[in-house]
Design a protein around this motif. Sequence first.
Motif, PDB file in Angstrom:
ATOM      1  N   ASP A 194       0.670  -1.214   0.518  1.00  0.00           N
ATOM      2  CA  ASP A 194      -0.377  -0.051   0.450  1.00  0.00           C
ATOM      3  C   ASP A 194       0.964   1.039   0.069  1.00  0.00           C
ATOM      4  O   ASP A 194       0.694   2.359   0.085  1.00  0.00           O
ATOM      5  CB  ASP A 194      -0.805  -0.287   1.289  1.00  0.00           C
ATOM      6  N   PHE A 195       2.339   1.217   0.383  1.00  0.00           N
ATOM      7  CA  PHE A 195       2.901   2.405   0.490  1.00  0.00           C
ATOM      8  C   PHE A 195       3.928   1.944  -0.896  1.00  0.00           C
ATOM      9  O   PHE A 195       5.143   3.206  -0.356  1.00  0.00           O
ATOM     10  CB  PHE A 195       3.868   2.608   1.822  1.00  0.00           C
ATOM     11  N   ALA A 196       3.358   1.396  -1.405  1.00  0.00           N
ATOM     12  CA  ALA A 196       5.036   1.206  -3.186  1.00  0.00           C
ATOM     13  C   ALA A 196       4.125   2.359  -3.909  1.00  0.00           C
ATOM     14  O   ALA A 196       3.750   2.997  -4.470  1.00  0.00           O
ATOM     15  CB  ALA A 196       4.413  -0.262  -3.776  1.00  0.00           C
ATOM     16  N   ARG A 197       5.679   2.709  -4.383  1.00  0.00           N
ATOM     17  CA  ARG A 197       5.922   3.278  -5.672  1.00  0.00           C
ATOM     18  C   ARG A 197       5.330   5.039  -4.962  1.00  0.00           C
ATOM     19  O   ARG A 197       4.458   5.788  -5.870  1.00  0.00           O
ATOM     20  CB  ARG A 197       5.480   3.244  -6.691  1.00  0.00           C
ATOM     21  N   GLY A 198       5.305   5.410  -4.235  1.00  0.00           N
ATOM     22  CA  GLY A 198       5.367   6.606  -3.772  1.00  0.00           C
ATOM     23  C   GLY A 198       3.975   6.573  -3.233  1.00  0.00           C
ATOM     24  O   GLY A 198       3.396   7.843  -3.069  1.00  0.00           O
ATOM     25  N   ASN A 199       2.964   5.929  -3.688  1.00  0.00           N
ATOM     26  CA  ASN A 199       1.605   5.845  -3.530  1.00  0.00           C
ATOM     27  C   ASN A 199       1.016   5.665  -1.045  1.00  0.00           C
ATOM     28  O   ASN A 199       2.186   4.608  -0.503  1.00  0.00           O
ATOM     29  CB  ASN A 199       0.793   4.881  -3.806  1.00  0.00           C
ATOM     30  N   VAL A 200       0.235   6.651  -1.012  1.00  0.00           N
ATOM     31  CA  VAL A 200       0.170   6.199   0.553  1.00  0.00           C
ATOM     32  C   VAL A 200      -1.316   5.367   0.864  1.00  0.00           C
ATOM     33  O   VAL A 200      -2.045   6.267  -0.187  1.00  0.00           O
ATOM     34  CB  VAL A 200       0.517   7.362   1.880  1.00  0.00           C
ATOM     35  N   PRO A 201      -1.648   4.733   1.910  1.00  0.00           N
ATOM     36  CA  PRO A 201      -3.640   4.369   2.118  1.00  0.00           C
ATOM     37  C   PRO A 201      -3.695   6.063   2.568  1.00  0.00           C
ATOM     38  O   PRO A 201      -3.447   7.798   2.770  1.00  0.00           O
ATOM     39  CB  PRO A 201      -3.523   3.654   3.435  1.00  0.00           C
ATOM     40  N   SER A 202      -5.205   5.964   2.102  1.00  0.00           N
ATOM     41  CA  SER A 202      -6.170   7.319   1.429  1.00  0.00           C
ATOM     42  C   SER A 202      -6.517   8.064   3.626  1.00  0.00           C
ATOM     43  O   SER A 202      -7.129   8.548   3.675  1.00  0.00           O
ATOM     44  CB  SER A 202      -7.334   7.261   0.961  1.00  0.00           C
ATOM     45  N   SER A 203      -6.201   6.728   4.627  1.00  0.00           N
ATOM     46  CA  SER A 203      -6.347   7.346   5.851  1.00  0.00           C
ATOM     47  C   SER A 203      -5.479   7.995   6.810  1.00  0.00           C
ATOM     48  O   SER A 203      -5.115   7.453   6.941  1.00  0.00           O
ATOM     49  CB  SER A 203      -7.431   6.235   6.524  1.00  0.00           C
ATOM     50  N   GLU A 204      -5.599   8.297   6.109  1.00  0.00           N
ATOM     51  CA  GLU A 204      -4.035   9.833   6.520  1.00  0.00           C
ATOM     52  C   GLU A 204      -4.617  11.052   7.445  1.00  0.00           C
ATOM     53  O   GLU A 204      -5.036  11.352   7.068  1.00  0.00           O
ATOM     54  CB  GLU A 204      -3.288  10.528   5.818  1.00  0.00           C
ATOM     55  N   LEU A 205      -3.930  10.653   8.930  1.00  0.00           N
ATOM     56  CA  LEU A 205      -3.549  11.851   9.766  1.00  0.00           C
ATOM     57  C   LEU A 205      -2.310  12.790   9.808  1.00  0.00           C
ATOM     58  O   LEU A 205      -1.871  11.823   9.708  1.00  0.00           O
ATOM     59  CB  LEU A 205      -4.043  11.433  11.266  1.00  0.00           C
ATOM     60  N   GLN A 206      -2.029  14.088   9.685  1.00  0.00           N
ATOM     61  CA  GLN A 206      -1.327  14.571  10.546  1.00  0.00           C
ATOM     62  C   GLN A 206      -0.873  15.141  11.346  1.00  0.00           C
ATOM     63  O   GLN A 206      -2.079  16.004  12.029  1.00  0.00           O
ATOM     64  CB  GLN A 206      -1.303  15.291   8.952  1.00  0.00           C
ATOM     65  N   ILE A 207      -0.067  14.928  12.186  1.00  0.00           N
ATOM     66  CA  ILE A 207       0.240  15.109  13.748  1.00  0.00           C
ATOM     67  C   ILE A 207       1.222  15.851  14.257  1.00  0.00           C
ATOM     68  O   ILE A 207       2.239  15.088  13.642  1.00  0.00           O
ATOM     69  CB  ILE A 207      -0.131  13.778  14.570  1.00  0.00           C
ATOM     70  N   TYR A 208       1.189  16.834  14.955  1.00  0.00           N
ATOM     71  CA  TYR A 208       2.500  17.595  15.329  1.00  0.00           C
ATOM     72  C   TYR A 208       2.720  17.318  16.367  1.00  0.00           C
ATOM     73  O   TYR A 208       1.784  17.051  17.417  1.00  0.00           O
ATOM     74  CB  TYR A 208       2.093  18.770  14.726  1.00  0.00           C
ATOM     75  N   THR A 209       3.964  16.444  16.657  1.00  0.00           N
ATOM     76  CA  THR A 209       4.447  15.840  17.721  1.00  0.00           C
ATOM     77  C   THR A 209       5.872  15.923  18.113  1.00  0.00           C
ATOM     78  O   THR A 209       6.743  16.233  17.173  1.00  0.00           O
ATOM     79  CB  THR A 209       3.796  14.756  18.291  1.00  0.00           C
ATOM     80  N   TRP A 210       6.161  15.166  18.682  1.00  0.00           N
ATOM     81  CA  TRP A 210       7.583  15.163  18.894  1.00  0.00           C
ATOM     82  C   TRP A 210       7.870  13.674  19.658  1.00  0.00           C
ATOM     83  O   TRP A 210       7.506  13.089  19.483  1.00  0.00           O
ATOM     84  CB  TRP A 210       7.923  15.509  20.515  1.00  0.00           C
ATOM     85  N   MET A 211       9.699  13.615  18.840  1.00  0.00           N
ATOM     86  CA  MET A 211      10.018  12.186  19.659  1.00  0.00           C
ATOM     87  C   MET A 211      10.316  11.530  20.392  1.00  0.00           C
ATOM     88  O   MET A 211      10.018  10.117  20.544  1.00  0.00           O
ATOM     89  CB  MET A 211      11.596  12.161  18.447  1.00  0.00           C
ATOM     90  N   ASP A 212       9.597  12.197  21.824  1.00  0.00           N
ATOM     91  CA  ASP A 212       9.373  11.516  23.100  1.00  0.00           C
ATOM     92  C   ASP A 212       7.799  11.062  23.161  1.00  0.00           C
ATOM     93  O   ASP A 212       7.384  11.089  24.264  1.00  0.00           O
ATOM     94  CB  ASP A 212       9.758  12.020  23.872  1.00  0.00           C
ATOM     95  N   ALA A 213       6.963  11.671  22.608  1.00  0.00           N
ATOM     96  CA  ALA A 213       5.352  11.173  22.210  1.00  0.00           C
ATOM     97  C   ALA A 213       5.689   9.618  22.542  1.00  0.00           C
ATOM     98  O   ALA A 213       5.665   8.558  21.900  1.00  0.00           O
ATOM     99  CB  ALA A 213       4.363  11.450  21.208  1.00  0.00           C
ATOM    100  N   THR A 214       4.732   9.175  23.486  1.00  0.00           N
ATOM    101  CA  THR A 214       3.898   7.954  24.002  1.00  0.00           C
ATOM    102  C   THR A 214       3.618   7.359  22.579  1.00  0.00           C
ATOM    103  O   THR A 214       2.501   7.967  22.201  1.00  0.00           O
ATOM    104  CB  THR A 214       4.070   7.944  24.812  1.00  0.00           C
ATOM    105  N   LEU A 215       2.470   6.273  22.600  1.00  0.00           N
ATOM    106  CA  LEU A 215       1.961   5.309  22.812  1.00  0.00           C
ATOM    107  C   LEU A 215       0.384   5.500  23.076  1.00  0.00           C
ATOM    108  O   LEU A 215      -0.628   6.051  22.658  1.00  0.00           O
ATOM    109  CB  LEU A 215       2.211   3.869  22.392  1.00  0.00           C
ATOM    110  N   LYS A 216       0.772   5.749  24.651  1.00  0.00           N
ATOM    111  CA  LYS A 216      -0.655   6.225  24.480  1.00  0.00           C
ATOM    112  C   LYS A 216      -1.137   7.817  24.491  1.00  0.00           C
ATOM    113  O   LYS A 216      -2.274   8.209  24.259  1.00  0.00           O
ATOM    114  CB  LYS A 216      -0.768   6.427  26.246  1.00  0.00           C
ATOM    115  N   GLU A 217      -0.435   8.440  24.745  1.00  0.00           N
ATOM    116  CA  GLU A 217      -0.243  10.366  24.201  1.00  0.00           C
ATOM    117  C   GLU A 217      -0.623  10.137  22.349  1.00  0.00           C
ATOM    118  O   GLU A 217      -1.715  10.794  22.189  1.00  0.00           O
ATOM    119  CB  GLU A 217       0.963  10.321  24.229  1.00  0.00           C
ATOM    120  N   LEU A 218      -0.150   9.697  21.644  1.00  0.00           N
ATOM    121  CA  LEU A 218      -0.841   9.133  20.203  1.00  0.00           C
ATOM    122  C   LEU A 218      -2.107   8.428  20.289  1.00  0.00           C
ATOM    123  O   LEU A 218      -2.599   9.522  19.668  1.00  0.00           O
ATOM    124  CB  LEU A 218      -0.063   8.553  19.616  1.00  0.00           C
TER     125      LEU A 218
END
Length: 153
Positions: free
Chosen positions: A45-69
């Motif tokens: 689904d990510f091949a040849r520059g394609n991505v799935p349609s169900s995209e969320l864009q989140i601004y966060t930091w590298m220390d974001a936890t799975l619970k926070e996400l």
Amino acid sequence: MALESRITQEEIKKEPEKPIDREKTCPLLLRVFTTNSGRHHRVDDFARGNVPSSELQIYTWMDATLKELTSLVKEVYPEARKKGTHFSFAIVYPDPKRQAYRVKDIGSTVSGRKGVDDSMTLQSQRFQIGDYLDIAITPPNRAPPLNARMRPF
């Protein structure tokens, strides 16, 4: 007499992460792809520059936890707020040797319950800026499916 290091891989992994000052550090754009089927997207689904349609864009930091996400995803998908909803996280990253993407399962959370992966961070899983995050959401009335990496034997 020779000296031998007795530092194990577990001890190396347990090194404390450098704290990120969120007031002084610019957040990164995290591209998140979700499914409500309980299964992750296929790698192709990510091949040849394609991505799935169900995209969320989140601004966060590298220390974001799975619970926070998890809580950020629940803000967007009200049906995922139900107690017992299972969130399975995977990093999708480019593999330069194969000129394709690879998927690495990193952990899971459950809405309304504490879990061992709740405090896991992107940084601790070697997430790199530019990687994608794939989240398989399973409603509470269905058990998360077993995949090839979770074989019971």
